[in-house]
Design an enzyme around this catalytic site. Sequence first.
Site, mmCIF file in Angstrom:
data_model
loop_
_atom_site.group_PDB
_atom_site.id
_atom_site.type_symbol
_atom_site.label_atom_id
_atom_site.label_comp_id
_atom_site.label_asym_id
_atom_site.label_seq_id
_atom_site.Cartn_x
_atom_site.Cartn_y
_atom_site.Cartn_z
ATOM 1 N N GLU A 1 5.401 -1.077 -25.523
ATOM 2 C CA GLU A 1 5.802 -0.614 -24.185
ATOM 3 C C GLU A 1 6.870 -1.542 -23.607
ATOM 4 O OE1 GLU A 1 2.958 -1.199 -20.847
ATOM 5 O OE2 GLU A 1 3.103 0.977 -20.609
ATOM 6 N N ASP B 1 4.765 6.310 -7.968
ATOM 7 C CA ASP B 1 6.027 6.461 -8.707
ATOM 8 C C ASP B 1 5.807 6.467 -10.227
ATOM 9 O OD1 ASP B 1 5.540 3.804 -9.362
ATOM 10 O OD2 ASP B 1 7.373 3.024 -8.452
ATOM 11 N N GLU C 1 3.396 4.037 -11.307
ATOM 12 C CA GLU C 1 2.075 4.192 -10.727
ATOM 13 C C GLU C 1 1.853 3.138 -9.647
ATOM 14 O OE1 GLU C 1 -0.003 4.682 -14.737
ATOM 15 O OE2 GLU C 1 0.350 6.710 -14.031
#
Length: 370
Positions: free
Chosen positions: A325, A166, A169
Amino acid sequence: MTLAPPRGYDTLTAASIDLISSLQEPSGAYPASPDFSAYTGYSWFRDGAFIADGMSAAGQRESAERFFDWCAGILHRYRSTVDEIVERADGDDPVDGEHMMPARFLFDGTVGEEEWGNFQLDGYGTWVWAAVAHGARHNASLDRWADAIVATCEYLASSWHRECWDWWEEHPERIHVSTLGCVGAGLQAGIDSGVLGDALVTRCEAAIIGIRKLIEHRGIRNGHLVKWLDDDAVDASTLAIIAPLGFIDPAGEVAARTIVAVRSQLEVDGGMHRFLADEFFGGGRWPLLTCFLGLCLARRGDLDGARAALAWASSTALASGDLPEQVGGHLLNPEFEQFWIDKWGPVATPLLWSHAMFLRLDAAVVELEA
Ligand code: BGC
């Protein structure tokens, strides 16, 4: 004359454009993050497509086009792989996952040596969607990417129904709703681009119908999108297929219920987590996902909500202006944080995709304010 009040984001907007431009490779590839150990040297179709879309929306036309050139170069280089995948897709011996098109490439467009959960279909849909959206936004010709759009649509129309890793990962044994939506949006964009022949248009239309049926019957629970088929869990990545991808109508009931479900389970003090079981760096909140929420709200006319998402995302910038992130402060599974720091070092910072989503939401808010 009344001057518009300063918006306060000009510095971060300019810094984001500079950062992405300065790190873009001569080949057109966008690095995911310059120094993060596990990402160094690689460009992802998923991240890159959203980075190009953000740069395109911020008026950085040439940068986005150079990324699409890089994608097109890869589709050209691996055309025989695509042909073999398409040829074997309906037979008894489809190409195995490890030999499907990779999610990430080295900057020169070759496949790296390291092991990676590389079979991810979403980025191939997303790059086509981004290129076609760019063409419409800037009235740019799609001619130079036409062969690559054709190859990608052949690939996706042949293999859209397969299980794969997905967005995060993970879980290659599942069919993920955000992946289906990215593939569907890419196929629809391919059709809209006008570069596909009639037979391929028919195949893409059939695939889109298949994707919509699958989502409707097995990808919706209690009226909202779920993380993968036949389960109740939600995932914030499904917001992207509402906006900006628009595969799920942003004004519709499924979108409304998905936004409510995702927010009630995953939003903490304005920032979005990925999914409840997230262990990566302990499972923090992601600026880029918060921007996807803002884009959904903007598409539903909720300007205040979109502004709040933009404000939260910008609040995660470090003094240097870099966006990470993910951020801590609230971790879903804090016992896993140290494991990831020991394995890969501190959280990827800057993450170009975070900067791009900030640019993309900023542009949407500006458009709504106008
Ligand atoms: C994320 C992916 C992303 C990659 C590069 C991974 O940790 O799960 O979505 O493509 O990092 O940024």
